[in-house]
Design a protein around this motif. Sequence first.
Motif, mmCIF file in Angstrom:
data_model
loop_
_atom_site.group_PDB
_atom_site.id
_atom_site.type_symbol
_atom_site.label_atom_id
_atom_site.label_comp_id
_atom_site.label_asym_id
_atom_site.label_seq_id
_atom_site.Cartn_x
_atom_site.Cartn_y
_atom_site.Cartn_z
ATOM 1 N N LEU A 90 1.039 -1.132 -0.296
ATOM 2 C CA LEU A 90 -0.495 -0.591 0.332
ATOM 3 C C LEU A 90 0.804 1.037 -0.406
ATOM 4 C CD1 LEU A 90 -3.074 -0.184 2.067
ATOM 5 C CD2 LEU A 90 -3.067 -0.474 -0.034
ATOM 6 N N ARG A 91 1.867 1.335 0.622
ATOM 7 C CA ARG A 91 2.862 2.586 0.702
ATOM 8 C C ARG A 91 3.470 2.468 -0.615
ATOM 9 N NH1 ARG A 91 7.537 1.161 4.531
ATOM 10 N NH2 ARG A 91 8.869 0.855 2.980
ATOM 11 N N ILE A 130 0.997 10.228 0.668
ATOM 12 C CA ILE A 130 2.352 10.344 2.121
ATOM 13 C C ILE A 130 3.030 11.823 1.325
ATOM 14 C CG2 ILE A 130 3.966 8.894 2.564
ATOM 15 C CD1 ILE A 130 2.488 6.945 1.861
ATOM 16 N N SER A 131 3.215 11.122 -0.270
ATOM 17 C CA SER A 131 3.793 12.981 -0.603
ATOM 18 C C SER A 131 3.230 13.897 -0.499
ATOM 19 C CB SER A 131 4.267 12.442 -1.275
ATOM 20 O OG SER A 131 3.521 11.707 -2.684
ATOM 21 N N ASN A 142 4.977 3.424 7.424
ATOM 22 C CA ASN A 142 3.526 2.621 7.971
ATOM 23 C C ASN A 142 2.613 3.344 9.007
ATOM 24 O OD1 ASN A 142 4.894 0.033 6.343
ATOM 25 N ND2 ASN A 142 5.871 -0.940 7.646
ATOM 26 N N LYS A 143 2.943 4.065 9.935
ATOM 27 C CA LYS A 143 2.223 4.339 10.534
ATOM 28 C C LYS A 143 1.690 5.382 9.752
ATOM 29 C CE LYS A 143 0.765 5.122 14.737
ATOM 30 N NZ LYS A 143 -0.356 6.061 14.711
ATOM 31 N N GLN A 144 2.137 6.146 8.433
ATOM 32 C CA GLN A 144 1.135 6.985 8.170
ATOM 33 C C GLN A 144 0.044 6.195 7.423
ATOM 34 O OE1 GLN A 144 4.133 9.666 5.257
ATOM 35 N NE2 GLN A 144 4.141 11.282 6.466
ATOM 36 N N ARG A 175 -7.097 4.601 7.776
ATOM 37 C CA ARG A 175 -8.260 4.813 9.294
ATOM 38 C C ARG A 175 -9.218 6.090 8.835
ATOM 39 N NH1 ARG A 175 -4.154 2.913 12.483
ATOM 40 N NH2 ARG A 175 -5.331 0.685 13.543
ATOM 41 N N LYS A 176 -8.500 7.287 7.506
ATOM 42 C CA LYS A 176 -9.477 8.090 7.408
ATOM 43 C C LYS A 176 -10.969 8.030 7.007
ATOM 44 C CE LYS A 176 -6.165 11.727 6.448
ATOM 45 N NZ LYS A 176 -5.704 11.993 5.031
#
Lengths: 187, 167
Positions: free
Chosen positions: A178-179, A186-187, B7-9, B15-16
């Motif tokens: 997923l990352r 994320i960025s 990973n936490k991000q 979770r949003k």
Amino acid sequence: MNRSWDNILDKILPDNMLQAALARNDPATVELIWDRYAGDLLAYLQAVLCSRHDAEDVLQTVFVRIVRKRHRLAKARRLDAYVYRMARNEAFRLIGRRKKGRTIKAVNESWLIVPEGRHESNELAEQLQAALANLPQPQREVIVMKIYRQKTFLEISRLLGLSPNTIASRYRYGIERLRTLLGNIIS
Amino acid sequence: MNENTENKQIEDILRKAHLPEPSSELKERITAEAAKAWKQTSLELPWQIPVRRLLVSAAAAVFVIWLANSSSDYSLARWQPRRLQVEHQQFANLDTLTEIPYSPIVRQMVSTGRSSSITDASVLRSYAETMRNILDEAQQNGVSKPPAPVEGRSRLFPTQPGFNSYS
């Protein structure tokens, strides 16, 4: 009372009571089973099928099967694992029928909701859905159960009949994937 | 960036969103279907399940055996055009059987054996006694030499020096 006893009573006693009610042939048990399992099962089925509509149809089939097989459920060693196995079997039956073209195609609909008020809600929901749909199904079901139903690895492992290490590694691989898939967010 | 932080991000982003709970309409629909199924199926008593399985297994076993027998009969039918006729042949008259060696003794033994039905110890004892007397008598009188076998035919008894060897 000790916290661990709380957990045991929360998790085990209701199942025992449900099984006793099933053994007594009490029709009110259907509603008790619904209260206990419907939310988790629907989430699990959505994770497997990536479709809310299909998940609801399969959930209905599962409940009818639960009723028809109630004498077996009353004697099952683990009611929750038995119910999840039934749900899984029904979901894979639908997938198999769909592959053979014997049922209508899956409806493309959103099964993940981002609460209103977030300006990027629709777009984010679509991205998350697409990313989750790109995961292998075993990884997706673990992530959904962990993130959206707050299950521990141990609970998931018991429900799916796998070792906690397997569940943890599936979760880790899924998150890593997923990352990559959600790198732009994320960025 | 640290892998754990990333990973936490991801987890935070996931979770949003959330999965919707089952709606009340869905609950009504499914519980109604389940209640209908509940009424249609009667609860089987626990002991009925193994009994039913046993009956089904027994019926299946009988069927398999019947099928095997039928198949065997069918496959062997071509080699058995008719049933073998078993004929019971009796010696009509012992006097006519000239080839039997020691014919007087044998006749006497056979007639003694036929007339007695051995049912208990006393009868058996008397039968054995009678037989012994016959044999003794035959030994005392001297056994007549048996007739020479006809060429190509067998005798019932092999040539023996006498009855002594049997006693």
